[in-house]
Design an enzyme around this catalytic site. Structure first.
Site, PDB file in Angstrom:
ATOM      1  N   HIS A 133      22.389 -26.882 -12.922  1.00 13.61           N
ATOM      2  CA  HIS A 133      23.169 -26.303 -13.698  1.00 13.61           C
ATOM      3  C   HIS A 133      22.139 -25.947 -15.133  1.00 13.61           C
ATOM      4  CE1 HIS A 133      26.584 -29.134 -12.939  1.00 13.61           C
ATOM      5  NE2 HIS A 133      25.272 -29.857 -12.234  1.00 13.61           N
ATOM      6  N   GLU A 167      22.928 -24.645 -18.233  1.00 11.63           N
ATOM      7  CA  GLU A 167      23.386 -24.846 -18.806  1.00 11.63           C
ATOM      8  C   GLU A 167      22.373 -26.066 -19.480  1.00 11.63           C
ATOM      9  OE1 GLU A 167      24.776 -25.334 -16.280  1.00 11.63           O
ATOM     10  OE2 GLU A 167      26.049 -27.863 -16.177  1.00 11.63           O
ATOM     11  N   CYS A 219      27.428 -25.308 -10.160  1.00 10.69           N
ATOM     12  CA  CYS A 219      26.992 -26.314  -9.165  1.00 10.69           C
ATOM     13  C   CYS A 219      28.353 -26.493  -8.178  1.00 10.69           C
ATOM     14  CB  CYS A 219      27.331 -27.837 -10.205  1.00 10.69           C
ATOM     15  SG  CYS A 219      26.477 -29.042  -8.733  1.00 10.69           S
TER      16      CYS A 219
END
Ligand code: GLN
Length: 539
Positions: free
Chosen positions: A509, A511, A383
């Site tokens: 993202h 994650e 990001c």
């Protein structure tokens, strides 16, 4: 019609006892016995969601597929259960009040005085039972944020009291407390637990199961004592001893028979023994890695590891997938200078530049990226980390010396990162970013394609600014390629430098989607590249 059972998890004595991990571990065990389970969290603060909260206040803001900005505990739920959560899985007091006040303005209460009981508690109750209405779940675990005794938690505890009464055997309450160890006398102390259960009783809720966090094993005498004072059976007093990794907690809870106790109380069959083969395999590698890899995580909130919770967990999952331990070097972006960058990064096998907002720490991120780009060190930018990679490339390769994101410099003449058109008139800050899952088309000759092994992916977003396509040709001619593009909007979602060993920036993202059983392919490849870099340096 499926009859959904409800488990409420409350906490006493102190915060940070790990209600989220206990809830996720219990859910894991029930799931591993063949039950469909979900977890939801009710947070007692007035913010509508944690989206507007500073990470120092609240740690990471987790994002779901449907674009909810949520508490980081939802990340644990997804990582443990391997199933997605949604908007309905996280509710705050702010949201409850907003719904009630909106109804009041519409005149829905027909002239009645609007009160905490029944109107606020009814709205809490409606939301607590909402996921049950979908008939997807056998069991819904509801974690109540905060600690018993907090003024903010009272309406939730009152709702749990009402629901327990209403649902009878279909509901139970697990209360998590702390048993402190007094080193001077060498004793474990149960008094805080007794007081905490008394507070629950003052509010009309008798816990059915007590989970006691402790640094030392609890003997039967202690369990019997707690049982006697707190009106539960000794078998309903569960020890939760400190462990080296949160992923061991389900195994500990299984040994303590938390799942069996709960199922018996809910009148549900035990079914099969929990099927945890893959989970145990994961733990085994986690505890016995074959190698170690050093990764710098560059960010401005590094003093608070919770601000990067999902990234740290994703690195750990990816480490296990590579039979390796990932050692994270928390690197403060504000402390990076041209002079010290080599000292900080030259021994790193990989460098990750983290997401973030605002100007603070940007210069350090740009210095770090220049260093890894020029020294061929594997790089993952997430990001804001990707946006910084774009700015750095623009300034130092394209010679666009004024290049910046309009987030940091509104008046830049070279806005390589710019606000999306639809963001330009946004005034409210809460819930108005590009949020949740968006599709992305991946180029076949790219590192990300190697990772995903498919050319179509969906990843979760949380940002306002974007790569400015006006500059795309210049970037591609100079060697930074857009290898992931949103097929609907043509927004650039991934950039790579093919000349570099492994240089990947993602606008989304990854994650948020890494779980124990499905480590995220981008992290797995990043760690693989980092291991490769390490080995090439040794040679
Ligand atoms: N601040 C940047 C934006 O809003 C990046 C956000 C992030 O890193 N999550 O676009």
């Amino acid at each position: 019609m499926k009859k959904t059972k409800y488990i409420f998890v409350t906490g006493g004595v102190t915060s940070s006892l790990g209600k989220g991990i206990i809830s996720a571990s219990l859910a894991k065990l029930l799931q591993a016995r063949g039950y469909s389970v979900t977890i939801q969290k009710f947070d007692p603060y007035i913010n509508i969601d944690p989206g507007t909260l500073n990470p120092y206040e609240h740690g990471e803001c987790f994002v779901t597929d449907d674009g909810a900005e949520t508490d980081l505990d939802l990340g644990h739920y997804e990582r443990f259960l391997n199933v997605s959560t949604s908007q309905a899985n996280n509710v705050t007091t702010g949201r409850i009040y907003q719904a009630v006040i909106n109804k009041e303005r519409k005149g829905d209460y027909l002239g009645k005085t609007v009160q905490i009981i029944p109107h606020i508690t009814d709205e809490i109750k409606r939301r607590m039972k909402l996921l049950g209405k979908t008939e997807q779940y056998d069991v819904i675990i509801t974690e109540i944020g905060g600690t018993i005794g907090d003024i903010e938690s009272l309406p939730y505890i009152e709702t749990v009291r009402q629901l327990k009464w209403e649902l009878g055997q279909d509901a139970l309450v697990i209360h998590l407390t702390l048993v402190p160890y007094l080193a001077a006398s060498g004793e474990l102390k149960t008094k805080p637990t007794q007081h905490s259960v008394k507070l629950m009783l003052e509010n009309g809720v008798q816990p059915d199961v007590l989970v006691l966090r402790t640094e030392h094993p609890l003997n039967d005498d202690i369990k019997r004592k707690v049982a006697l004072f707190c009106n539960v059976k000794p078998s309903s007093v569960i020890e939760s001893i400190d462990v080296s990794t949160i992923y061991e907690v389900p195994i500990k809870m299984c040994q303590e028979k938390l799942d069996e106790t709960v199922l018996e109380k809910l009148n549900l069959p035990l079914k099969n023994k929990p099927e945890l083969t893959d989970w145990k395999k994961f733990l085994d590698i986690l505890e016995n890695p074959k190698s170690e890899v050093n990764v710098a995580l560059v960010g401005k909130y590094v003093e608070l590891h919770d601000a990067y919770k999902s990234i740290a967990e994703s690195l750990l999952h990816a480490g296990v997938a590579n039979e390796s331990k990932v050692k994270i070097h928390w690197t403060h972006s504000e402390q990076i200078t041209d002079e010290n960058i080599a000292e900080k990064l030259s021994n790193m096998d990989g460098v990750l530049v983290a997401p973030g907002f605002g100007h603070r720490g940007i210069d350090g991120k740009l210095i770090a990226i220049k260093y890894v780009r020029e020294n061929n060190i594997p790089f993952l930018g997430i990001c804001l980390g990707m946006q910084c990679a774009v700015i750095e490339f623009a300034r130092n390769v394209l010679n666009l010396h004024d290049a910046h994101s309009t987030e940091m410099n509104r008046r830049t003449t070279q806005p390589v990162i710019d606000l999306m058109e639809e963001q330009k008139n946004v005034l409210d800050m809460g819930g108005t970013m590009r949020l949740g899952a968006y599709p992305c088309r991946v180029s076949e000759s790219s590192h990300v394609f190697e990772a995903y092994k498919t050319d179509f992916i969906k990843e979760r977003h949380r940002h306002r600014y974007e790569f400015n396509n006006k500059y795309l040709k210049d970037f591609e001619n100079a060697g930074m390629i857009g290898t992931g593009v949103n097929p609907d909007t043509q927004l650039i979602e991934i950039v790579e430098i093919p000349q570099h060993k492994w240089f990947v920036g993602v606008q989304f993202h990854p994650e948020y989607k890494s779980t124990v059983l499905n480590p995220h392919p981008i992290f797995v490849e990043f760690i693989k590249a980092s291991l490769g870099h390490k080995n090439s340096r040794v040679e």
